[in-house]
Design a protein around this motif. Structure first.
Motif, PDB file in Angstrom:
ATOM      1  N   ALA A 118       3.872 -48.598  78.843  1.00 30.61           N
ATOM      2  CA  ALA A 118       4.222 -49.075  77.321  1.00 30.61           C
ATOM      3  C   ALA A 118       4.770 -50.329  77.268  1.00 30.61           C
ATOM      4  O   ALA A 118       4.596 -51.397  76.592  1.00 30.61           O
ATOM      5  CB  ALA A 118       4.679 -47.945  76.483  1.00 30.61           C
ATOM      6  N   THR A 119       6.263 -50.351  77.963  1.00 32.77           N
ATOM      7  CA  THR A 119       7.008 -51.601  77.937  1.00 32.77           C
ATOM      8  C   THR A 119       6.451 -52.636  78.707  1.00 32.77           C
ATOM      9  O   THR A 119       6.591 -54.034  78.335  1.00 32.77           O
ATOM     10  CB  THR A 119       8.485 -51.202  78.649  1.00 32.77           C
ATOM     11  OG1 THR A 119       8.562 -50.562  79.761  1.00 32.77           O
ATOM     12  CG2 THR A 119       9.107 -50.223  77.485  1.00 32.77           C
ATOM     13  N   ALA A 120       5.796 -52.316  79.855  1.00 35.64           N
ATOM     14  CA  ALA A 120       5.035 -53.441  80.691  1.00 35.64           C
ATOM     15  C   ALA A 120       4.070 -54.043  80.007  1.00 35.64           C
ATOM     16  O   ALA A 120       4.043 -55.315  80.125  1.00 35.64           O
ATOM     17  CB  ALA A 120       4.673 -52.911  81.955  1.00 35.64           C
ATOM     18  N   LEU A 121       3.306 -53.366  79.027  1.00 36.38           N
ATOM     19  CA  LEU A 121       2.434 -53.823  78.442  1.00 36.38           C
ATOM     20  C   LEU A 121       2.784 -54.781  77.396  1.00 36.38           C
ATOM     21  O   LEU A 121       2.331 -55.811  77.236  1.00 36.38           O
ATOM     22  CB  LEU A 121       1.329 -52.732  77.689  1.00 36.38           C
ATOM     23  CG  LEU A 121       0.555 -52.001  78.657  1.00 36.38           C
ATOM     24  CD1 LEU A 121      -0.093 -50.998  78.250  1.00 36.38           C
ATOM     25  CD2 LEU A 121      -0.593 -52.905  79.542  1.00 36.38           C
ATOM     26  N   GLU A 122       3.776 -54.199  76.394  1.00 35.56           N
ATOM     27  CA  GLU A 122       4.328 -55.024  75.444  1.00 35.56           C
ATOM     28  C   GLU A 122       5.049 -56.208  75.782  1.00 35.56           C
ATOM     29  O   GLU A 122       4.772 -57.409  75.245  1.00 35.56           O
ATOM     30  CB  GLU A 122       5.558 -54.099  74.779  1.00 35.56           C
ATOM     31  CG  GLU A 122       6.183 -55.025  73.546  1.00 35.56           C
ATOM     32  CD  GLU A 122       7.346 -54.306  72.882  1.00 35.56           C
ATOM     33  OE1 GLU A 122       7.489 -54.549  71.938  1.00 35.56           O
ATOM     34  OE2 GLU A 122       7.763 -53.162  73.464  1.00 35.56           O
ATOM     35  N   VAL A 123       5.805 -56.263  77.081  1.00 34.02           N
ATOM     36  CA  VAL A 123       6.557 -57.380  77.351  1.00 34.02           C
ATOM     37  C   VAL A 123       5.545 -58.532  77.844  1.00 34.02           C
ATOM     38  O   VAL A 123       5.594 -59.772  77.782  1.00 34.02           O
ATOM     39  CB  VAL A 123       7.790 -57.056  78.180  1.00 34.02           C
ATOM     40  CG1 VAL A 123       8.361 -58.323  78.564  1.00 34.02           C
ATOM     41  CG2 VAL A 123       8.665 -56.319  77.373  1.00 34.02           C
ATOM     42  N   ALA A 124       4.742 -57.991  78.800  1.00 36.94           N
ATOM     43  CA  ALA A 124       3.675 -58.998  79.396  1.00 36.94           C
ATOM     44  C   ALA A 124       2.867 -59.487  78.242  1.00 36.94           C
ATOM     45  O   ALA A 124       2.428 -60.654  78.293  1.00 36.94           O
ATOM     46  CB  ALA A 124       2.815 -58.171  80.380  1.00 36.94           C
ATOM     47  N   GLY A 125       2.413 -58.681  77.472  1.00 34.19           N
ATOM     48  CA  GLY A 125       1.532 -59.231  76.247  1.00 34.19           C
ATOM     49  C   GLY A 125       2.244 -60.435  75.548  1.00 34.19           C
ATOM     50  O   GLY A 125       1.802 -61.394  75.052  1.00 34.19           O
ATOM     51  N   ASP A 126       3.534 -60.017  75.220  1.00 36.53           N
ATOM     52  CA  ASP A 126       4.602 -61.078  74.441  1.00 36.53           C
ATOM     53  C   ASP A 126       4.494 -62.200  75.104  1.00 36.53           C
ATOM     54  O   ASP A 126       4.505 -63.341  74.687  1.00 36.53           O
ATOM     55  CB  ASP A 126       5.650 -60.266  74.033  1.00 36.53           C
ATOM     56  CG  ASP A 126       6.651 -61.194  73.148  1.00 36.53           C
ATOM     57  OD1 ASP A 126       6.138 -61.779  72.134  1.00 36.53           O
ATOM     58  OD2 ASP A 126       7.833 -61.503  73.420  1.00 36.53           O
ATOM     59  N   ALA A 127       4.806 -62.082  76.665  1.00 39.79           N
ATOM     60  CA  ALA A 127       5.012 -63.319  77.227  1.00 39.79           C
ATOM     61  C   ALA A 127       3.803 -64.177  77.559  1.00 39.79           C
ATOM     62  O   ALA A 127       3.807 -65.225  77.468  1.00 39.79           O
ATOM     63  CB  ALA A 127       5.476 -62.925  78.817  1.00 39.79           C
ATOM     64  N   ILE A 128       2.615 -63.363  77.569  1.00 39.35           N
ATOM     65  CA  ILE A 128       1.347 -64.308  77.709  1.00 39.35           C
ATOM     66  C   ILE A 128       1.164 -64.810  76.246  1.00 39.35           C
ATOM     67  O   ILE A 128       0.305 -66.056  76.299  1.00 39.35           O
ATOM     68  CB  ILE A 128      -0.075 -63.214  77.916  1.00 39.35           C
ATOM     69  CG1 ILE A 128       0.268 -62.803  79.390  1.00 39.35           C
ATOM     70  CG2 ILE A 128      -1.189 -63.909  77.683  1.00 39.35           C
ATOM     71  CD1 ILE A 128      -0.542 -61.772  80.081  1.00 39.35           C
ATOM     72  N   ILE A 129       1.233 -64.346  75.165  1.00 43.50           N
ATOM     73  CA  ILE A 129       1.041 -65.044  73.995  1.00 43.50           C
ATOM     74  C   ILE A 129       1.941 -66.034  73.642  1.00 43.50           C
ATOM     75  O   ILE A 129       1.539 -67.246  73.345  1.00 43.50           O
ATOM     76  CB  ILE A 129       1.353 -63.918  72.773  1.00 43.50           C
ATOM     77  CG1 ILE A 129       0.222 -63.089  72.641  1.00 43.50           C
ATOM     78  CG2 ILE A 129       1.532 -64.660  71.333  1.00 43.50           C
ATOM     79  CD1 ILE A 129       0.711 -61.740  71.531  1.00 43.50           C
ATOM     80  N   ARG A 130       3.310 -65.933  74.078  1.00 47.89           N
ATOM     81  CA  ARG A 130       4.100 -66.971  74.141  1.00 47.89           C
ATOM     82  C   ARG A 130       3.783 -68.414  75.020  1.00 47.89           C
ATOM     83  O   ARG A 130       3.646 -69.338  74.509  1.00 47.89           O
ATOM     84  CB  ARG A 130       5.740 -66.672  74.639  1.00 47.89           C
ATOM     85  CG  ARG A 130       6.455 -67.772  74.705  1.00 47.89           C
ATOM     86  CD  ARG A 130       8.153 -67.132  75.032  1.00 47.89           C
ATOM     87  NE  ARG A 130       8.865 -68.245  74.878  1.00 47.89           N
ATOM     88  CZ  ARG A 130       9.684 -68.410  73.567  1.00 47.89           C
ATOM     89  NH1 ARG A 130       9.376 -67.576  72.547  1.00 47.89           N
ATOM     90  NH2 ARG A 130      10.610 -69.303  73.510  1.00 47.89           N
TER      91      ARG A 130
END
Length: 115
Positions: free
Chosen positions: A16-28
């Protein structure tokens, strides 16, 4: 779903945290480093990863209130790993000191049972 039922809680939190943080980084990255179709594709990819985070977190075999402390601790650690991978940023001493408090607090919230 049998595989999900056999996963330990920590595995759910790591995914869950890998998906959240990677998703946020990609959006950024999509917002600040890309334009046109690349921006749209990366933004949508980030959105899918963030939705995956919410799904995995809610599939964890614990009540939401029980999982939150350990989740916050796991999130901090994962955030530092992904920040290094995506942005090549090493955590500073204040981030590490605060992180120790975050992880300790998360462990207290998750495992300290009151009488």
């Amino acid at each position: 779903m049998k595989l999900l039922a056999d996963m330990p809680v920590l595995a759910f939190l790591i995914v869950a945290t890998a998906l959240e943080v990677a998703g946020d980084a990609i959006i950024r990255k999509s917002l600040f480093e890309h334009a046109g179709p690349a921006r749209v594709v990366l933004f949508l990819l980030g959105t899918v990863l963030v939705a995956g985070y919410a799904t995995f977190l809610n599939l964890a075999p614990l009540e939401f209130g029980q999982v939150v402390g350990l989740y916050i601790a796991t999130l901090f650690v994962m955030w530092q790993i992904i920040t290094f991978i995506f942005f090549r940023t090493v955590p500073t001493l204040p981030i590490l000191a605060g992180g120790v408090l975050i992880v300790a607090g998360g462990l207290i919230v998750s495992f300290w049972k009151s009488a």
